[in-house]
Design a protein around this motif. Structure first.
Motif, PDB file in Angstrom:
ATOM      1  N   LEU A  34       0.862  -1.190   0.000  1.00 23.71           N
ATOM      2  CA  LEU A  34       0.000   0.000   0.000  1.00 23.71           C
ATOM      3  C   LEU A  34       0.891   1.231   0.000  1.00 23.71           C
ATOM      4  N   ALA A  35       1.351   1.622   1.193  1.00 24.42           N
ATOM      5  CA  ALA A  35       2.205   2.806   1.276  1.00 24.42           C
ATOM      6  C   ALA A  35       3.099   2.668   2.492  1.00 24.42           C
ATOM      7  N   ASP A  52       1.419  -5.504   3.012  1.00 18.95           N
ATOM      8  CA  ASP A  52       1.286  -4.331   3.862  1.00 18.95           C
ATOM      9  C   ASP A  52       0.366  -4.638   5.041  1.00 18.95           C
ATOM     10  N   PHE A 100      -1.904  -3.065   6.275  1.00 21.94           N
ATOM     11  CA  PHE A 100      -3.297  -2.696   5.982  1.00 21.94           C
ATOM     12  C   PHE A 100      -4.179  -3.910   5.758  1.00 21.94           C
ATOM     13  N   LYS A 115      -9.461   8.062   4.835  1.00 18.19           N
ATOM     14  CA  LYS A 115      -8.621   7.088   4.153  1.00 18.19           C
ATOM     15  C   LYS A 115      -8.426   5.869   5.058  1.00 18.19           C
ATOM     16  N   GLU A 140      -5.515   3.126   5.519  1.00 15.89           N
ATOM     17  CA  GLU A 140      -4.178   2.723   5.093  1.00 15.89           C
ATOM     18  C   GLU A 140      -3.411   2.139   6.261  1.00 15.89           C
ATOM     19  N   HIS A 141      -2.119   1.879   6.072  1.00 15.89           N
ATOM     20  CA  HIS A 141      -1.385   1.030   7.000  1.00 15.89           C
ATOM     21  C   HIS A 141      -1.136   1.661   8.360  1.00 15.89           C
TER      22      HIS A 141
END
Length: 315
Positions: free
Chosen positions: A52-53, A132, A134, A169, A171-172
């Motif tokens: 993911l990021a 990830d 997430f 959002k 996310e992780h």
């Protein structure tokens, strides 16, 4: 005599351990049979090769492959310190990986949730290899639909992952914020272990940070986890960066001062008897660790998790 090999595809029985050369053959997780047939399976090992990021260093999409490869070196039967072979008691298959379409990122959470739901609908638990961190969020959503909300989370990590994401959002760093807000996780009956970063709000989680573990020891940490979780159904997630970079250099967000592999394993052994319903090991990024120390740690911890699952009250 011809030496048998490739048990990942030639194995007929799901129980038991067969030894083959660790340097050859099809690399399923600990040489378990590759199968999408869950009729007789207790646990399905599955990978989610997805980035993911992850802060600073991407590459966790290669984690499932690397963990499977290193797991071939620890397929010897009885697991040290546990005193038994989990594959004598659990029927475990390697279910392969969750397919995700990286060109349609907004579809990925639903794909992961559906993949997990498909497995647990067969009364089969998941041991997920990330990917990830997430990915734990859509996995938890699938578990909550089957077992109900208010689950306990046992969360090993260097980070809290409860950042308040006002933009909505997922996310992780925010997935456990959302899991608490959704009611999936009951933070009062959940524990975070090994954290060594800052956070605005721990969302009510009980925290045994790295300093607590180092000062009190792994045995007391395990006892505290069992006290806090009690007999509640719990999900176990292990971000490999919970370990100090000297034990796990191949991760996306290394932070010094973490747990040793021994401490992590000792805690897992110490929480024997909890009601664990699902497990994951995430954020192994092998590109940053040419010695494969991190993937070996991930594989070994995943094997410990199977031992833990075999000793849950209803097993």
């Amino acid at each position: 005599m011809t030496r048998a090999t490739d048990f990942a595809i030639t194995r007929e029985e799901l129980l038991g351990t067969d030894i083959e050369p660790s340097y050859s053959g099809v690399l399923s997780f600990v040489r378990r049979k590759y199968s999408r047939d869950l009729t007789h399976a207790d646990v399905a090992v599955t990978g989610i090769p997805y980035d993911l990021a992850c802060t600073n260093r991407p590459g966790a999409r290669f984690g499932p492959r690397a963990i499977r490869e290193e797991s071939s070196a620890i397929n010897w039967g009885t697991v040290p310190h546990w005193g038994f072979d989990p594959f004598d008691e659990l029927a475990v298959v390697d279910f392969g990986d969750c397919g995700v379409d990286s060109s349609l990122p907004e579809s990925i959470p639903n794909e992961i949730e559906a993949h997990t739901s498909n497995i647990i609908a067969n009364d089969c638990a998941t041991l997920t290899l990330g990917g990830d961190h997430f990915v734990t969020y859509p996995i938890l959503k699938a578990y909550a639909k089957k077992y109900g909300k208010g689950l306990s989370l046992i969360h090993f990590d260097a980070h809290y992952d409860t950042w308040n994401d006002r933009a909505g959002k997922i996310e992780h760093g925010t997935m456990f914020y959302h899991a608490v807000k959704d009611g999936i996780i009951d933070p009062a009956k959940s524990v975070q272990i090994g954290q060594r970063t800052s956070i605005e709000d721990t969302m009510g989680f009980n925290v045994l940070n790295n300093q607590w573990v180092h000062e009190h020891g792994a045995e007391q940490a395990a006892a505290k986890i069992k006290e806090l979780v009690g007999d509640n159904l719990c999900y176990l997630t292990f971000d490999i960066d919970c370990l100090d970079p000297s034990f796990a250099p191949g991760t996306g967000t290394p932070v010094i001062g973490g747990l040793s592999t021994y401490q992590a394993q000792r805690i897992l052994r110490g929480i024997e008897g909890i009601n664990v319903i699902g497990m994951d090991v995430v954020e192994v990024a092998p590109a940053y660790d040419h010695g494969a120390i991190t993937a070996l740690a991930g594989a070994s911890l995943a094997l410990d998790m199977l031992c833990l699952f075999a000793r849950k009250p209803s097993a």
